[in-house]
Design a protein around this motif. Sequence first.
Motif, mmCIF file in Angstrom:
data_model
loop_
_atom_site.group_PDB
_atom_site.id
_atom_site.type_symbol
_atom_site.label_atom_id
_atom_site.label_comp_id
_atom_site.label_asym_id
_atom_site.label_seq_id
_atom_site.Cartn_x
_atom_site.Cartn_y
_atom_site.Cartn_z
ATOM 1 N N ASN A 70 73.193 -11.659 30.713
ATOM 2 C CA ASN A 70 73.783 -12.790 29.984
ATOM 3 C C ASN A 70 73.232 -14.125 30.470
ATOM 4 O OD1 ASN A 70 75.816 -10.485 30.361
ATOM 5 N ND2 ASN A 70 76.575 -11.530 28.535
ATOM 6 N N TYR A 71 72.853 -14.970 29.529
ATOM 7 C CA TYR A 71 72.348 -16.304 29.857
ATOM 8 C C TYR A 71 73.405 -17.119 30.592
ATOM 9 C CZ TYR A 71 71.317 -21.247 29.055
ATOM 10 O OH TYR A 71 71.129 -22.589 29.211
ATOM 11 N N ALA A 72 74.664 -17.010 30.151
ATOM 12 C CA ALA A 72 75.738 -17.796 30.764
ATOM 13 C C ALA A 72 75.877 -17.488 32.249
ATOM 14 C CB ALA A 72 77.058 -17.523 30.041
ATOM 15 N N ILE A 73 75.511 -16.292 32.651
ATOM 16 C CA ILE A 73 75.584 -15.915 34.067
ATOM 17 C C ILE A 73 74.330 -16.351 34.808
ATOM 18 C CG2 ILE A 73 75.550 -13.922 35.633
ATOM 19 C CD1 ILE A 73 77.440 -12.519 33.711
ATOM 20 N N ASN A 74 73.163 -15.985 34.287
ATOM 21 C CA ASN A 74 71.921 -16.195 35.030
ATOM 22 C C ASN A 74 71.506 -17.662 35.123
ATOM 23 O OD1 ASN A 74 70.525 -13.486 35.847
ATOM 24 N ND2 ASN A 74 71.485 -13.110 33.858
ATOM 25 N N LYS A 75 71.964 -18.497 34.210
ATOM 26 C CA LYS A 75 71.604 -19.913 34.300
ATOM 27 C C LYS A 75 72.221 -20.571 35.534
ATOM 28 C CE LYS A 75 75.417 -21.843 31.559
ATOM 29 N NZ LYS A 75 75.780 -22.671 30.385
ATOM 30 N N GLU A 76 73.255 -19.925 36.102
ATOM 31 C CA GLU A 76 73.896 -20.467 37.301
ATOM 32 C C GLU A 76 73.119 -20.136 38.574
ATOM 33 O OE1 GLU A 76 76.350 -22.474 37.000
ATOM 34 O OE2 GLU A 76 76.537 -22.135 34.829
ATOM 35 N N LEU A 88 76.647 -3.559 43.537
ATOM 36 C CA LEU A 88 77.362 -3.457 42.257
ATOM 37 C C LEU A 88 77.838 -4.810 41.752
ATOM 38 C CD1 LEU A 88 79.634 -0.280 42.611
ATOM 39 C CD2 LEU A 88 77.572 -0.545 41.227
ATOM 40 N N ASN A 89 78.157 -5.715 42.657
ATOM 41 C CA ASN A 89 78.706 -7.016 42.260
ATOM 42 C C ASN A 89 77.643 -8.090 42.070
ATOM 43 O OD1 ASN A 89 81.365 -6.036 42.381
ATOM 44 N ND2 ASN A 89 81.469 -6.406 44.587
ATOM 45 N N ASN A 90 76.372 -7.714 42.144
ATOM 46 C CA ASN A 90 75.306 -8.687 41.957
ATOM 47 C C ASN A 90 75.021 -8.845 40.462
ATOM 48 O OD1 ASN A 90 72.967 -10.240 41.937
ATOM 49 N ND2 ASN A 90 72.156 -9.295 43.793
ATOM 50 N N ASP A 91 75.722 -9.759 39.826
ATOM 51 C CA ASP A 91 75.577 -9.953 38.382
ATOM 52 C C ASP A 91 74.179 -10.431 38.004
ATOM 53 O OD1 ASP A 91 78.172 -9.178 38.098
ATOM 54 O OD2 ASP A 91 78.974 -11.206 37.832
ATOM 55 N N TYR A 92 73.537 -11.197 38.870
ATOM 56 C CA TYR A 92 72.186 -11.681 38.573
ATOM 57 C C TYR A 92 71.179 -10.534 38.473
ATOM 58 C CZ TYR A 92 74.104 -16.209 40.031
ATOM 59 O OH TYR A 92 74.868 -17.344 40.156
ATOM 60 N N MET A 93 71.497 -9.402 39.068
ATOM 61 C CA MET A 93 70.617 -8.238 39.046
ATOM 62 C C MET A 93 70.930 -7.317 37.869
ATOM 63 S SD MET A 93 70.315 -5.156 41.854
ATOM 64 C CE MET A 93 69.681 -6.250 43.155
ATOM 65 N N HIS A 94 72.211 -7.178 37.528
ATOM 66 C CA HIS A 94 72.623 -6.158 36.570
ATOM 67 C C HIS A 94 72.962 -6.682 35.181
ATOM 68 C CE1 HIS A 94 72.631 -3.026 39.594
ATOM 69 N NE2 HIS A 94 73.415 -3.765 40.388
ATOM 70 N N LEU A 95 73.347 -7.950 35.053
ATOM 71 C CA LEU A 95 73.769 -8.494 33.761
ATOM 72 C C LEU A 95 72.754 -9.508 33.267
ATOM 73 C CD1 LEU A 95 77.600 -9.001 34.381
ATOM 74 C CD2 LEU A 95 76.362 -6.945 33.660
#
Length: 355
Positions: A248-254, A239-246
């Motif tokens: 948003n560019y601001a998140i995945n660019k990290e 559930l907390n894996n933002d790279y999998m679920h969200l």
Amino acid sequence: MAMSFCSGRFGFLYFHDSHYLTRHYLSLDLSCRRCYRKIRVNTARAGPYSVKLVSQCARELDMEVVPRVKPDCDLYWHRRDYLAQEVPHGAYVSSTPGIKEVFSKSVLASLLNRMQWIFPAEYQFYPRSWKFPEERRELDTYIKRKTELGDSPTFILKPSYGSLGVNIFLFKDLNDVVYSESAVVQEYVSNPLLVEGVKFDLRLYVLIASYNPLEVYITSTGLTRFCTVPYEAPTVHNLNNDYMHLTNYAINKENSSYSLDTGKRTVADTLDMLSEDYDAGTFWVDVKDVVAKTLIAVLPALHIESRSYILERQLQGPLCCFQVSCSLVAVLMCLLMHLHIHLISGHVANYVIYL
């Protein structure tokens, strides 16, 4: 040519493509530009990013850019609120009263829910949504009912006025949610359409050139944003894996695996990748259907907000407003050309661009 859209009760809405908008208003602009003074665009209240883009587009259209507060300009680019005391009657300003409130995530969800109650068959294009924390009790009842039926749904919380993926999170147990600010909670779509095994979203561009009659332009260009971790159905372990679920560019660019070649693509490229399973023509019909029904849901509230603003401040006459996010140069150029024609012709209209 305008293309009529939406049969039955939604038959009054007309769509154009952005190429028509560019050709039509550019030809008018060129024929009139030599006969009138330059349009003055005031950027004194513009944000640091938008001032560069607005100034560039205005100069390319042979408009005069005024970087200081001045009372005799034709168009005022304000970063946030409409500062009525600085805008002369009849000038345009880049802030539409009520936009922030009506298009906050929680209010938008409430307006869509209201339309779903009236037209249940027409408003099935978005997940179940609750205004949070106001509708926490209704959400809790829904979760308990689903649990009794042996289901274990996942939900996603998004701050009403948030951006960049900040404070967005997934949950299964409402007792785990301690967030108290204004937000929307939606039932998470656990079986989304995937491209190469990852989630994606679409950023499309819509211009409302008139409220009454409702005239809408939609661009055939747009962006697709991708997650950077292959998708798996939500569990307590991911559930907390933002790279999998969200998306948003601001998140995945990290993410160290992020690449500009795969992290962002055009909508056309994405449709090509999906061509075996999804028809592009069907896609655009579906997009226009969603746009039309969303606008039908929000425009009454937007009219009320604008009217209240006029009465509260005892303004003379209608507001000449538009709302734009400066993330697509082509759309911004089209808007400025459109405003140019209406300014030199003395016609008053309202514009909103939703991005």
